[in-house]
Design a protein around this motif. Structure first.
Motif, PDB file in Angstrom:
ATOM      1  N   PHE A  36      42.893  45.834  31.652  1.00 25.90           N
ATOM      2  CA  PHE A  36      42.325  46.742  32.635  1.00 25.90           C
ATOM      3  C   PHE A  36      40.899  47.063  32.211  1.00 25.90           C
ATOM      4  CE2 PHE A  36      46.848  47.327  32.984  1.00 25.90           C
ATOM      5  CZ  PHE A  36      47.071  47.483  34.344  1.00 25.90           C
ATOM      6  N   VAL A  37      39.974  46.865  33.129  1.00 27.46           N
ATOM      7  CA  VAL A  37      38.557  47.089  32.823  1.00 27.46           C
ATOM      8  C   VAL A  37      38.012  48.145  33.779  1.00 27.46           C
ATOM      9  CG1 VAL A  37      36.277  46.029  32.629  1.00 27.46           C
ATOM     10  CG2 VAL A  37      38.322  44.686  32.064  1.00 27.46           C
ATOM     11  N   LYS A  80      30.497  41.627  27.380  1.00 26.68           N
ATOM     12  CA  LYS A  80      31.841  42.033  26.976  1.00 26.68           C
ATOM     13  C   LYS A  80      32.890  41.506  27.955  1.00 26.68           C
ATOM     14  CE  LYS A  80      34.956  44.001  24.499  1.00 26.68           C
ATOM     15  NZ  LYS A  80      35.303  43.458  23.169  1.00 26.68           N
ATOM     16  N   PHE A  81      32.553  41.535  29.255  1.00 23.20           N
ATOM     17  CA  PHE A  81      33.496  41.048  30.252  1.00 23.20           C
ATOM     18  C   PHE A  81      33.759  39.555  30.059  1.00 23.20           C
ATOM     19  CE2 PHE A  81      34.940  39.709  34.467  1.00 23.20           C
ATOM     20  CZ  PHE A  81      35.872  40.700  34.745  1.00 23.20           C
ATOM     21  N   ARG A  82      32.722  38.831  29.696  1.00 23.36           N
ATOM     22  CA  ARG A  82      32.881  37.390  29.430  1.00 23.36           C
ATOM     23  C   ARG A  82      33.821  37.171  28.239  1.00 23.36           C
ATOM     24  NH1 ARG A  82      28.063  36.418  29.733  1.00 23.36           N
ATOM     25  NH2 ARG A  82      27.953  35.512  31.826  1.00 23.36           N
ATOM     26  N   GLU A  83      33.703  38.001  27.227  1.00 28.20           N
ATOM     27  CA  GLU A  83      34.596  37.898  26.058  1.00 28.20           C
ATOM     28  C   GLU A  83      36.044  38.163  26.459  1.00 28.20           C
ATOM     29  OE1 GLU A  83      33.183  40.635  23.142  1.00 28.20           O
ATOM     30  OE2 GLU A  83      31.280  39.575  22.820  1.00 28.20           O
ATOM     31  N   ILE A  84      36.253  39.163  27.298  1.00 27.76           N
ATOM     32  CA  ILE A  84      37.609  39.474  27.771  1.00 27.76           C
ATOM     33  C   ILE A  84      38.166  38.291  28.558  1.00 27.76           C
ATOM     34  CG2 ILE A  84      38.958  40.989  29.287  1.00 27.76           C
ATOM     35  CD1 ILE A  84      36.814  43.190  28.654  1.00 27.76           C
ATOM     36  N   GLY A  92      45.637  37.987  32.612  1.00 25.69           N
ATOM     37  CA  GLY A  92      45.175  38.556  33.872  1.00 25.69           C
ATOM     38  C   GLY A  92      44.208  39.694  33.627  1.00 25.69           C
ATOM     39  N   ILE A  93      43.295  39.897  34.575  1.00 27.49           N
ATOM     40  CA  ILE A  93      42.302  40.963  34.469  1.00 27.49           C
ATOM     41  C   ILE A  93      42.311  41.771  35.759  1.00 27.49           C
ATOM     42  CG2 ILE A  93      39.845  41.518  34.218  1.00 27.49           C
ATOM     43  CD1 ILE A  93      39.521  38.838  32.735  1.00 27.49           C
ATOM     44  N   LEU A  94      42.357  43.095  35.620  1.00 24.70           N
ATOM     45  CA  LEU A  94      42.186  43.982  36.763  1.00 24.70           C
ATOM     46  C   LEU A  94      40.909  44.785  36.553  1.00 24.70           C
ATOM     47  CD1 LEU A  94      43.180  45.176  39.421  1.00 24.70           C
ATOM     48  CD2 LEU A  94      44.384  46.916  38.101  1.00 24.70           C
ATOM     49  N   LEU A  95      39.916  44.517  37.368  1.00 25.33           N
ATOM     50  CA  LEU A  95      38.651  45.238  37.320  1.00 25.33           C
ATOM     51  C   LEU A  95      38.718  46.393  38.305  1.00 25.33           C
ATOM     52  CD1 LEU A  95      35.676  45.444  36.382  1.00 25.33           C
ATOM     53  CD2 LEU A  95      35.092  43.907  38.271  1.00 25.33           C
ATOM     54  N   LYS A 116      42.784  34.235  36.367  1.00 28.77           N
ATOM     55  CA  LYS A 116      43.025  35.546  35.759  1.00 28.77           C
ATOM     56  C   LYS A 116      42.754  36.679  36.742  1.00 28.77           C
ATOM     57  CE  LYS A 116      42.198  34.171  30.956  1.00 28.77           C
ATOM     58  NZ  LYS A 116      41.667  34.585  29.641  1.00 28.77           N
ATOM     59  N   ASP A 117      42.355  36.323  37.941  1.00 32.93           N
ATOM     60  CA  ASP A 117      41.934  37.272  38.966  1.00 32.93           C
ATOM     61  C   ASP A 117      43.143  37.814  39.721  1.00 32.93           C
ATOM     62  OD1 ASP A 117      40.571  38.611  41.009  1.00 32.93           O
ATOM     63  OD2 ASP A 117      40.225  36.760  42.151  1.00 32.93           O
ATOM     64  N   ILE A 118      43.919  38.697  39.074  1.00 33.32           N
ATOM     65  CA  ILE A 118      45.188  39.128  39.663  1.00 33.32           C
ATOM     66  C   ILE A 118      45.006  40.021  40.888  1.00 33.32           C
ATOM     67  CG2 ILE A 118      46.444  38.860  37.491  1.00 33.32           C
ATOM     68  CD1 ILE A 118      46.408  41.930  37.239  1.00 33.32           C
ATOM     69  N   ASP A 119      43.783  40.526  41.116  1.00 34.80           N
ATOM     70  CA  ASP A 119      43.528  41.348  42.293  1.00 34.80           C
ATOM     71  C   ASP A 119      42.948  40.537  43.444  1.00 34.80           C
ATOM     72  OD1 ASP A 119      43.766  43.794  43.542  1.00 34.80           O
ATOM     73  OD2 ASP A 119      41.781  44.494  42.946  1.00 34.80           O
ATOM     74  N   GLY A 120      42.799  39.219  43.248  1.00 37.90           N
ATOM     75  CA  GLY A 120      42.341  38.341  44.315  1.00 37.90           C
ATOM     76  C   GLY A 120      40.951  38.652  44.837  1.00 37.90           C
ATOM     77  N   MET A 121      40.026  39.016  43.930  1.00 39.41           N
ATOM     78  CA  MET A 121      38.691  39.433  44.358  1.00 39.41           C
ATOM     79  C   MET A 121      37.686  38.287  44.425  1.00 39.41           C
ATOM     80  SD  MET A 121      37.338  41.247  40.850  1.00 39.41           S
ATOM     81  CE  MET A 121      35.635  40.725  40.916  1.00 39.41           C
ATOM     82  N   LYS A 122      37.948  37.170  43.753  1.00 35.00           N
ATOM     83  CA  LYS A 122      36.989  36.070  43.722  1.00 35.00           C
ATOM     84  C   LYS A 122      36.947  35.305  45.044  1.00 35.00           C
ATOM     85  CE  LYS A 122      36.377  33.230  40.324  1.00 35.00           C
ATOM     86  NZ  LYS A 122      34.986  33.361  39.894  1.00 35.00           N
ATOM     87  N   ALA A 123      35.753  34.813  45.371  1.00 32.18           N
ATOM     88  CA  ALA A 123      35.608  34.031  46.600  1.00 32.18           C
ATOM     89  C   ALA A 123      36.494  32.794  46.575  1.00 32.18           C
ATOM     90  CB  ALA A 123      34.147  33.636  46.790  1.00 32.18           C
TER      91      ALA A 123
END
Length: 293
Positions: A36-37, A80-84, A92-95, A116-123
């Protein structure tokens, strides 16, 4: 007789499916883990994060939280986000959104791996909704609506559907998901002329516009399915949806309440997406190819 669609029952059913999938993953030595970020301390973001963490941990999933001050520089945050994102122990990542204005959402989304985009935010994940690719992670609220319909065995094939609301995270992807089920979909918004005319013949109405009592008795034909995705607060501070529930409920065949409807499913859908994300990452070649997605 109207059936009130119970989000808690749907979430419980989905939780059972998640637990079965976790047993399989753990038998192969894999335990899904979510990051969680959050940037800043907005109360809504904190509440949502706490509820989601509680849900994930109750299901037996590992969680890790990364918090940044709202004045963190774009460079520091992206580093930091790139490291995560590149941490292979994180599946998975939830921003948490919104981000501060100085951090461009587009640049952050570009960093995140689509699997890793579990919230489906990427184009790229939204594009897979358009092309109906199976290895997608769609936005969670539209996914929650589809899970609700599936639980109650509501077949969309050949049905007339009106979706009110055209946001990139709810209305647009939901319309596409329903088209993928062979529904005939009309998409409206708050500026649509004569909304009653667009809704009155619909077999299914979904409102996600964020306006109290937007959908009233004249909008709904006898026996229609009414899905309320709206989250609003009236003058008394009570949570209500977009639908005038009391006026509509006796005409509908199925209806979702607010609260207790779609909102009760979303955090469980996030957990289910973590299971899917972990499964996608079991294919090392495919996953590596997508690292620069």
């Amino acid at each position: 007789m109207t059936i009130v669609m119970d989000g808690k029952k749907v979430a419980a059913h989905l939780s059972d499916e998640i637990r079965k999938a976790l047993e399989v993953s753990e038998s192969h030595g894999i335990k899904p883990k979510v990051a969680f970020v959050r940037v800043g301390d907005l109360s809504d973001s904190i509440s949502y994060e706490n509820a989601a963490v509680k849900r994930f941990e109750k299901l037996g999933m590992d969680t890790v939280q990364y918090h940044f001050p709202d004045d963190v520089s774009t460079k520091v945050f992206l580093t930091k986000f790139r490291e995560i994102n590149e941490d292979y122990s994180i599946h998975g990542i939830l921003l948490l959104q919104p981000l501060p204005k100085h951090i461009p959402m587009k640049r952050v989304a570009e960093v995140m791996n689509s699997f890793k985009d579990i919230d489906g935010m990427k184009a790229s994940n939204l594009g897979k909704v358009l092309t109906n690719d199976s290895d997608r992670l769609e936005p969670c609220t539209p996914a929650a609506v589809m899970n609700m319909l599936d639980f109650y065995d509501i077949d969309l094939k050949g049905k007339n559907v009106t979706v009110v609301g055209a946001s990139a995270v709810v209305g647009k992807p939901l319309s596409l998901l329903m088209m993928n089920r062979e529904a005939t979909v009309t998409t409206c918004n708050l500026y649509t002329d004569d909304l009653v005319d667009k809704c009155k013949d619909a077999d299914v109405i979904v409102s996600a516009a964020g306006a109290i009592n937007l959908i009233d008795e004249p909008h709904v034909k006898e026996g229609a399915v009414v899905i309320d995705v709206g989250i609003n607060f009236n003058e008394a501070g009570k949570m209500v949806g977009d639908v005038n529930y009391e006026a509509v409920k006796d005409k509908a065949s199925y209806i979702t309440p607010v609260p207790g409807g779609i909102g009760a499913i979303t955090t469980t859908v996030l957990a289910y997406h973590l299971v899917k994300a972990t499964e996608y990452q079991k294919e090392p070649v495919l996953f590596l190819e997508k690292q620069e997605d």
